[in-house]
Design an enzyme around this catalytic site. Structure first.
Site, PDB file in Angstrom:
ATOM      1  N   HIS A 261       1.761   4.461   2.161  1.00  0.00           N
ATOM      2  CA  HIS A 261       0.615   3.545   2.164  1.00  0.00           C
ATOM      3  C   HIS A 261       0.444   2.874   0.800  1.00  0.00           C
ATOM      4  CE1 HIS A 261      -3.559   2.358   3.424  1.00  0.00           C
ATOM      5  NE2 HIS A 261      -3.786   2.452   2.120  1.00  0.00           N
ATOM      6  N   GLU A 262       0.389   3.686  -0.243  1.00  0.00           N
ATOM      7  CA  GLU A 262       0.172   3.131  -1.584  1.00  0.00           C
ATOM      8  C   GLU A 262       1.350   2.252  -2.009  1.00  0.00           C
ATOM      9  OE1 GLU A 262      -2.703   3.231  -2.862  1.00  0.00           O
ATOM     10  OE2 GLU A 262      -3.565   4.836  -1.629  1.00  0.00           O
ATOM     11  N   HIS A 265       0.647  -1.264  -0.983  1.00  0.00           N
ATOM     12  CA  HIS A 265      -0.200  -1.950  -1.974  1.00  0.00           C
ATOM     13  C   HIS A 265       0.638  -2.358  -3.197  1.00  0.00           C
ATOM     14  CE1 HIS A 265      -4.133  -1.439  -0.196  1.00  0.00           C
ATOM     15  NE2 HIS A 265      -4.076  -0.114  -0.171  1.00  0.00           N
ATOM     16  N   GLU A 291      -5.000  -4.535   2.257  1.00  0.00           N
ATOM     17  CA  GLU A 291      -4.927  -3.411   3.183  1.00  0.00           C
ATOM     18  C   GLU A 291      -3.874  -3.683   4.265  1.00  0.00           C
ATOM     19  OE1 GLU A 291      -6.558  -0.869   2.211  1.00  0.00           O
ATOM     20  OE2 GLU A 291      -6.333   0.496   3.904  1.00  0.00           O
TER      21      GLU A 291
END
Lengths: 493, 493
Positions: A261-262, A265, A291
């Site tokens: 997930h990170e 980003h 997001e």
């Protein structure tokens, strides 16, 4: 020097100070010894004041007026537009309100940490009343400036161009089919047998596995690092992205996907247009688009079967569990797609998460537009939790309306970004699949075609386009919740 | 608000920005990925300009004048004096000269990196001429302001209160006995057999050993960290000291003592007066006193026999070399006190180091006072190396006058601090021994009495006293080179 160039210089200067702040924030959250905290907070507060002064200096009004009459390229016009938009948002509120809200927010947030633990709504409500009132005052001032409704003016801060009207359409659509879909999926999964991997998974091995996955996802380690922090986040600056995670030695499953997930980003930040570095127009488009990238990595790539097969294989080998059935890709897939109704948003799975967000959106919208009072919130929360997830939060504030930090300091308008991000991600994937064989790319362990598409269509655009234009240019249409629905149905039914 | 308080506020503000700079500098030197370098340099340069502007803002002159007439406590007077002293040093030079010197220095230093490797004096000399000329111009302006000689005005920047006159006395004393003492010691040591520990000493084990030693030396890990960097240093801020070291897996001996040295710097910073934090008067007294603390740790404590016994025991156990004769405390002691004449200052041992410094002092003094030309330096260097260490540097610029970075950017006046530090450290030890059983404290592994003495007499004083007062209050007399001489004779003869 042209007025446009004066503005450029000012925003580049701001960006340099923000660079130092971002690194020192990351340091404080990840590696700083606790005794350094007080002086660091003071230093960062001093920096905030300085950045605020640079963002609001009186001559800017004149520079903006004059720059608007200068001859500018299309890109420069977009850049000027973004600088002005950010400037307006920063300067429209009187200093006294900014300060009052900041104080009330700090006080409320600080007390909330123990009040939440103690289920103390009465105590919380007293501080929160002030935060809500000041937020309404803020929203009304912003509304006067923008000509929108108060809540829409708050949405603008996080998701420029998105309005209540558009949210009603997309969230209204989701509300129609989500609760029954959740029930259907839970019923279907009730026969599944899921085995949680057992044992001790050392932090160093988890880190090594995380680094492998980040390399597979082409995180640029020449422009970033992986470290640890209590609350994982993606910080730093585009030239030096500081990604953090945390390791639970009894469970590597969640932390691993957190890193995926990170990394989403992070790659967005690393892929922002370099020639616009330091300018508002060179920054990420919005919270929702940010997001969308983390969720593209986590939900679209990360929970796809071919990717989970890679995870399973790497984890088996890293932890020496070649014959452990809990490490099979089938079991990993079940672990990563298991659906459960729960009270807590941050623990929610992909399918139930939008219900948590829509609930919050509907409450904060009415609160900021003055249709309900802050004392109505617990009962509304309970009612909507019953409607959307069949759970009661009656008298349970800890796991009800006091669970999130967002409202404690008045960040109203933020929540919708999470689900907008999930919807954009689904739509991007559908568009990407027209030209990219995504599953084949993942299976081959060369994901470049996927990243090239994202780089060309999203990352390199910075804030040159507004969200609607960005989504339309990338996918051929503006946000359409049908892609999200199809994605969920395909995965979960 | 009183003018004194206005000044306090300004310097505390400066200190907060310097905090961010210190952490970001440390980050850049130790953990930053290389791709982050360009943007980081720009951000730090922007910060420097801002700090410079705060340090030189026009209203300060008026504030200083008016504060001088306000009623102040003794401590406040000392604080005002220090603020004013720093302000004068910062503002006395015209901006154009500061900029010209900075540019010439950067150019010279950058080219020096390859010119030194290539023994290219001719190339170096061309750039250096400009640096020397601008440094002389700077020294003359400072001299006009201070009423001292040009070189003494440069000394003031690093070692306030120390003059050529006092240096002639102490360095003159050392010159009288040092060359013959070196010869005598080398002759004496020629019979020694020293065994270099062989093998691979993993960085992680070396780090663990270093942390043990830092704990023994009571480094406060709640206010600091140990990390790695190419050039070890002690950075950060007093509330969060960032100490770095480097590990050579074939030799742990030097790195270990390097950590002891940096821990001395660190404990000084950690022990500075907390109620004066952020003010010039709350900072370390001078370069020489800072070095006195690192050398107190490295030379006075670190190379004492009881400390070396602890090192030997810890290293044996850490590297599992219980029966390795090269790990004996006798052999460790020989390794750490071996004397050799060499060309390179940074590689020099305790005994020959002062010769390197005195040579540089004599040359830079005459250069800045206009008694010699920069083209005279190589020949003078050669002559003095022959006189002090019996080595020729004829045509050997790489290992002669081009070996140090200090002169490339015009940091004239810095070198004496190193040997002053060594001398202060000897004098502090002699004074401490009047009331503290130092060897017993080390042997007992509870070094608190030593640190209490240093905290009370040095660390907690910040810059409340000038160097002469500080040394006199701590030891009963101003700098007396006899203590250094006795220390060296005791250890090496």
């Amino acid at each position: 020097m042209s007025y446009y160039n004066k503005l450029l210089k000012n925003y580049q200067q701001i960006s340099r100070f923000e660079h130092l702040g971002a690194i020192c924030h990351w340091d404080a959250a990840s590696i700083m010894p606790s005794g350094g905290s007080e002086a660091r907070s003071e230093a960062l507060a001093e920096l905030s004041v300085h950045v605020h002064n640079l963002s609001c200096k009186p001559e800017l009004a004149d520079w903006f007026d004059k720059a608007q009459t200068e001859e500018l390229s299309i890109e420069e016009k977009a850049s000027l537009y973004e600088m002005r938009r950010v400037w307006k948002q920063n300067t429209v509120l009187p200093e006294s309100l900014v300060e009052a809200k900041s104080l009330a927010g700090s006080k409320c947030e600080h007390a909330w940490r123990s009040q939440r633990r103690d289920n103390d709504w009465k105590g919380f409500e007293k501080n929160w009343a002030e935060v809500v009132n000041l937020s309404i005052e803020e929203a009304q001032i912003r509304a006067e400036e923008t000509g929108k409704t108060p809540y829409d003016s708050m949405l603008e801060l996080y998701e420029p161009g998105v309005s209540t009207q558009s949210l009603e359409l997309v969230f209204g659509n989701v509300k129609n089919w989500l609760p029954s879909l959740i029930d259907e999926v839970i019923e279907k999964q009730s026969k599944d047998e899921i085995i949680k991997p057992q044992g001790k998974f050392s932090a160093s091995m988890q880190k090594s596995l995380g680094l492998d996955i980040m390399n597979l996802l082409k995180f640029d380690f020449n422009h970033g690092r992986l470290d640890e922090s209590v609350h994982p986040f993606c910080g730093g600056v585009p030239t030096d992205v500081r990604l953090t995670t945390r390791y639970d030695e009894s469970d590597f499953i969640q932390s691993l996907m957190g890193t995926v997930h990170e990394t989403g980003h992070a790659r967005y930040e690393q892929g922002l247009p370099k020639h616009l570095a330091g300018l508002p127009v060179g920054q990420a488009r919005s919270m929702g688009i940010h997001e969308s990238q983390s969720l593209f990595f986590e939900m679209q790539i990360g929970r796809s079967m071919p990717f989970i097969q890679i995870l399973s294989k790497k984890a088996r080998s890293k932890f020496k569990r070649e014959d452990d059935i809990s490490f099979s890709s089938e079991n990993f897939y079940k672990l990563y797609t298991s659906v459960e109704k729960g009270f807590i948003r941050v623990d929610a799975d992909e399918l139930t998460y939008p219900a948590h967000v829509i609930l919050r959106y509907e409450i904060e919208r009415d609160l900021i537009n003055g249709k309900i009072k802050h004392t109505d919130v617990p009962e509304l929360w309970n009612q909507k939790m019953q409607d959307y997830l069949g759970l009661s939060t009656s008298d349970n504030y800890t796991n009800g309306c006091m669970q999130d930090i967002h409202w404690t300091d008045g960040s109203f308008g933020y929540f919708p970004s999470y689900t907008l991000g999930a919807m954009y991600a689904s739509q991007f994937m559908a568009a990407m699949k027209k030209t990219v064989d995504v599953n084949a790319a993942i299976s081959s362990k060369d994901l470049s075609p996927i990243f090239t598409w994202l780089a060309n269509n999203i990352w390199s655009k910075g804030s040159l386009l507004n969200t609607n234009e960005l989504v339309k240019e990338a996918t051929g249409e503006t946000l359409n919740p049908e892609y999200f629905k199809s994605h969920l149905k395909n995965r979960y039914l």
